[in-house]
Design a protein around this motif. Structure first.
Motif, short mmCIF file in Angstrom:
data_model
loop_
_atom_site.label_atom_id
_atom_site.label_comp_id
_atom_site.label_asym_id
_atom_site.label_seq_id
_atom_site.Cartn_x
_atom_site.Cartn_y
_atom_site.Cartn_z
N GLY A 1 47.90 35.59 34.34
CA GLY A 1 47.78 36.21 32.98
C GLY A 1 47.10 37.40 31.90
O GLY A 1 46.88 37.99 30.91
N ARG A 2 46.26 37.19 32.92
CA ARG A 2 44.99 38.10 32.13
C ARG A 2 45.10 39.77 32.50
O ARG A 2 45.40 40.43 33.28
N THR A 3 45.49 40.35 31.81
CA THR A 3 45.50 42.37 31.58
C THR A 3 44.81 42.73 32.49
O THR A 3 42.91 42.71 31.93
N GLY A 4 45.03 43.49 33.58
CA GLY A 4 43.83 44.24 33.48
C GLY A 4 43.70 43.70 34.84
O GLY A 4 42.62 44.85 36.00
N LEU A 5 44.06 42.03 35.51
CA LEU A 5 42.83 41.56 36.52
C LEU A 5 43.52 42.24 37.76
O LEU A 5 42.10 42.78 38.87
N ALA A 6 43.93 42.71 38.15
CA ALA A 6 44.20 42.88 39.98
C ALA A 6 43.46 44.16 39.92
O ALA A 6 43.76 44.67 41.09
N ALA A 7 44.25 45.60 38.82
CA ALA A 7 43.81 46.69 38.88
C ALA A 7 42.28 46.68 39.75
O ALA A 7 41.75 47.53 40.48
N THR A 8 41.27 45.58 38.27
CA THR A 8 39.80 45.72 38.88
C THR A 8 39.90 45.09 39.86
O THR A 8 38.91 45.15 40.59
N VAL A 9 40.46 43.89 40.09
CA VAL A 9 40.19 43.29 41.63
C VAL A 9 40.62 43.96 43.05
O VAL A 9 39.51 44.68 43.81
N SER A 10 41.08 44.96 42.73
CA SER A 10 41.99 46.20 43.94
C SER A 10 40.85 46.30 44.26
O SER A 10 39.94 47.13 45.11
N GLN A 11 40.13 47.45 42.55
CA GLN A 11 39.02 47.80 42.93
C GLN A 11 37.75 47.68 43.54
O GLN A 11 36.93 48.82 43.87
N THR A 12 37.70 46.64 43.11
CA THR A 12 36.20 46.59 43.94
C THR A 12 36.27 45.87 44.98
O THR A 12 35.19 46.00 45.00
N LEU A 13 37.75 45.61 45.53
CA LEU A 13 37.80 45.24 47.07
C LEU A 13 37.40 46.15 47.86
O LEU A 13 36.71 46.49 48.86
N ALA A 14 37.79 47.49 47.01
CA ALA A 14 37.57 48.66 47.58
C ALA A 14 36.81 49.56 47.57
O ALA A 14 36.35 49.53 48.45
N GLY A 15 35.50 48.50 47.31
CA GLY A 15 34.21 48.55 47.14
C GLY A 15 33.88 47.92 48.30
O GLY A 15 32.78 48.53 49.34
N ASP A 16 34.30 46.92 48.31
CA ASP A 16 33.71 46.37 50.11
C ASP A 16 34.44 46.62 51.29
O ASP A 16 33.82 46.07 52.23
N GLY A 17 34.96 47.54 51.30
CA GLY A 17 35.57 48.25 52.21
C GLY A 17 37.06 48.15 52.43
O GLY A 17 38.11 49.27 53.41
N TYR A 18 37.54 48.35 52.01
CA TYR A 18 39.67 47.57 52.13
C TYR A 18 39.65 48.83 50.73
O TYR A 18 39.10 50.16 50.38
N THR A 19 41.35 49.49 51.64
CA THR A 19 42.20 50.53 51.79
C THR A 19 42.65 49.41 50.09
O THR A 19 43.38 48.57 50.41
N ALA A 20 43.21 50.30 48.73
CA ALA A 20 43.69 50.06 47.93
C ALA A 20 45.07 49.81 47.96
O ALA A 20 45.48 51.07 48.52
N GLY A 21 45.33 48.61 48.12
CA GLY A 21 47.44 49.04 47.92
C GLY A 21 47.90 49.44 46.39
O GLY A 21 46.75 49.35 45.51
N SER A 22 48.76 48.80 46.43
CA SER A 22 49.85 48.35 45.53
C SER A 22 49.52 47.17 44.45
O SER A 22 47.86 46.63 45.21
N THR A 23 48.87 46.88 43.26
CA THR A 23 49.31 45.87 42.29
C THR A 23 50.08 45.55 41.37
O THR A 23 50.52 46.67 40.87
N GLY A 24 49.99 44.44 40.63
CA GLY A 24 51.65 43.87 40.32
C GLY A 24 51.14 42.43 39.14
O GLY A 24 49.92 41.92 39.67
N ASN A 25 51.65 41.86 38.28
CA ASN A 25 51.80 40.89 38.24
C ASN A 25 53.11 39.30 39.15
O ASN A 25 53.89 40.28 38.94
N THR A 26 53.23 38.65 38.53
CA THR A 26 53.61 38.38 39.44
C THR A 26 53.26 36.66 38.59
O THR A 26 52.92 36.43 37.72
N ALA A 27 54.57 35.67 38.29
CA ALA A 27 55.22 34.08 38.37
C ALA A 27 53.70 33.26 37.96
O ALA A 27 52.56 33.69 39.08
N ARG A 28 52.81 32.90 37.03
CA ARG A 28 51.66 32.41 37.49
C ARG A 28 51.30 31.01 38.50
O ARG A 28 53.14 30.14 39.03
N ARG A 29 50.22 30.74 38.86
CA ARG A 29 50.14 30.07 39.82
C ARG A 29 48.57 29.04 39.74
O ARG A 29 48.25 30.05 39.24
#
Length: 482
Positions: free
Chosen positions: A376-404
């Protein structure tokens, strides 16, 4: 061409307010014509060699605007900084931004405000003091001299006194850093920072621990969070924790906060399309015109062409070393510095040694990661995606889904080991095979309370104690700090 989009590095947020925004030609003219210009740089500030550029960013502690006028009472209440008579003309933020002319990585060097140094020109009769005081002492000296000469016009008194302060601060910084040239300067008032944050809010930052401070108004939880303008000001001003004293906050931690905020803001301005939003772009320009001053020789268009990589993260932030904390002869807290060490450090940063061996081959990509935000925190998926890209992963898609509740990594058949490695990076142990995940991909679902662990390469944890070692933050992301 009026439709040509250019990159314009205007100033820095408390340190580089408006760091690198893209401005159409008509908007560039609007900004350039409306900025406060000053001749304080003079001919004694030196000139960088070749096409390199050094810009000194000065953030004033003053609770007044660029004209010396008080702000509306509501602004003081929101900033949580006291009224117009609090603070003064100390340069509480000092950052030397070095932009190489060859397009290589820029360096932003923070100078701790309480470094105890020799003050150039002995302003107000004071030969030594905190480096931040050079501005205010020279302002006071000039103001008194002008009044004695019969000058009564408030605007003239304010601007001529400020020019004296600027000249003194620049000269003191140059002397302390070993005579480095200062090609340009940018001066930012505290309200400029607050107003900038109002335009671009919400602003995402990351904290390594829960922290709270009644002085600045800071009250933040561990991990990523989004701040409004008042919270953003508290974030960069915090230098103590009134609830968790074991965190041992110092002014050096505030330097780190400023650096992290600039890096985060530059990243977000680029990612969020702020520079293509006419309303927000005009808001940024209005802030610059109201509460920022620059030297009269700064050509924004020329510098824009040189500094276009900054918004993309092509910059490293570092804090110049101190030797220890101490007291001055009056008993005030100061930073004791080894001037020779500081000057040697600056020389290395301005003139890095050429590599002596061939660079290592780039590491193989770790796979593509798709990120879904279930917090539910806006923008978190994009932030984590960018951070993982800095760790050597390739950034894929981002989005929101039901709370868990918990974070989980989904993987296709045969990718269990890769999923476990990613889960470890994210601080979770939950993985599950999922036939809907494409081969070569991993899918992360971020659960409530997710935070990146401090061991992530993109989330360095700063040292609280003074250190003589360089402690850098790379641009191009949202780093976690104390």
């Amino acid at each position: 061409m009026r439709t040509t989009v250019v990159r314009s590095a205007v100033a820095a947020v408390s340190a580089l307010v408006l760091a690198v925004t893209g401005v159409a030609w008509d908007q560039y003219t609007n900004l350039s014509d409306g900025l406060h210009r000053s001749a304080a740089l003079g001919s004694g500030s030196g000139t960088s060699t070749g096409t390199d550029t050094n810009i000194l960013v000065m953030g004033l502690d003053s609770r007044l605007d660029e004209n010396g006028d008080p702000l509306p009472a509501a602004v003081y209440d929101a900033m949580h900084t006291g009224a117009s008579d609090v603070g003064g003309y100390n340069a509480n933020v000092l950052i030397l931004l070095h932009v190489p002319g060859d397009g290589s990585r820029a360096t932003a060097m923070s100078i701790p405000r309480d470094d105890y140094v020799s003050l150039a020109g002995v302003p107000d009769g004071q030969s030594k003091g905190k480096i931040k005081q050079a501005y205010g002492l020279a302002f006071d000296q000039e103001h008194k001299q002008l009044v004695a000469q019969g000058v009564t016009d408030a605007a003239t008194l304010e601007q001529r006194s400020r020019d004296a302060g600027r000249t003194s601060e620049i000269a003191t910084v140059r002397q302390f850093l070993g005579g480095v040239p200062v090609d340009h300067f940018v001066e930012v008032t505290m309200v400029a920072f607050y107003q900038l944050a109002q335009v671009v809010a919400p602003i995402t930052v990351c904290l390594a621990e829960n922290t709270q401070d009644s002085y600045s108004g800071a009250n933040f939880h561990q991990g990523y969070q989004q701040l409004d303008a008042a919270q953003a000001l508290a974030f960069v001003r915090q230098r103590r924790d009134t609830v968790h004293p074991s965190l041992n906050f110092t002014d050096l931690d505030r330097e780190r906060r400023q650096q992290a905020f600039i890096a985060s803001l530059a990243f977000q301005l680029k990612q969020a399309g702020t520079i293509t939003d006419p309303t927000k772009l005009q808001g940024l320009i209005d802030v610059a015109k109201q509460n920022i001053a620059v030297d009269d020789g700064l050509d924004l268009l020329q510098f824009a062409q040189q500094a276009s990589g900054l918004a993309g993260g092509n910059v490293t932030f570092t804090t110049l070393p101190i030797e220890k904390f101490g007291k001055d002869p009056l008993g005030e807290d100061v930073n004791i510095v080894d001037v020779a060490q500081v000057q040697a450090t600056v020389a290395r940063l301005l003139n890095p040694a050429a590599p002596t061996s061939a660079p290592a081959a780039p590491a193989a990509p770790l796979g593509t990661v798709d990120v879904l935000n279930a917090t539910g925190r806006t923008g978190l998926a994009a932030t984590v995606s960018q951070t993982l890209a800095g760790d050597g992963y390739t950034a894929g898609s981002t989005g929101n889904t039901a709370r868990r509740a918990s974070t989980v990594v989904h993987f296709p058949a045969g990718a269990g080991a890769a999923a476990a490695a990613l889960a470890g990076t994210l601080g979770t142990s939950h993985t599950t095979e999922d036939g809907t995940v494409a081969p070569g991909h991993l899918e992360v679902v971020l659960g409530a309370g997710f935070t990146l662990p401090a061991t992530s390469s993109a989330t360095p944890t700063p040292a609280a104690a003074p250190t003589s070692a360089l402690d850098g933050i790379s641009g191009g992301g949202i780093p976690c700090v104390k």
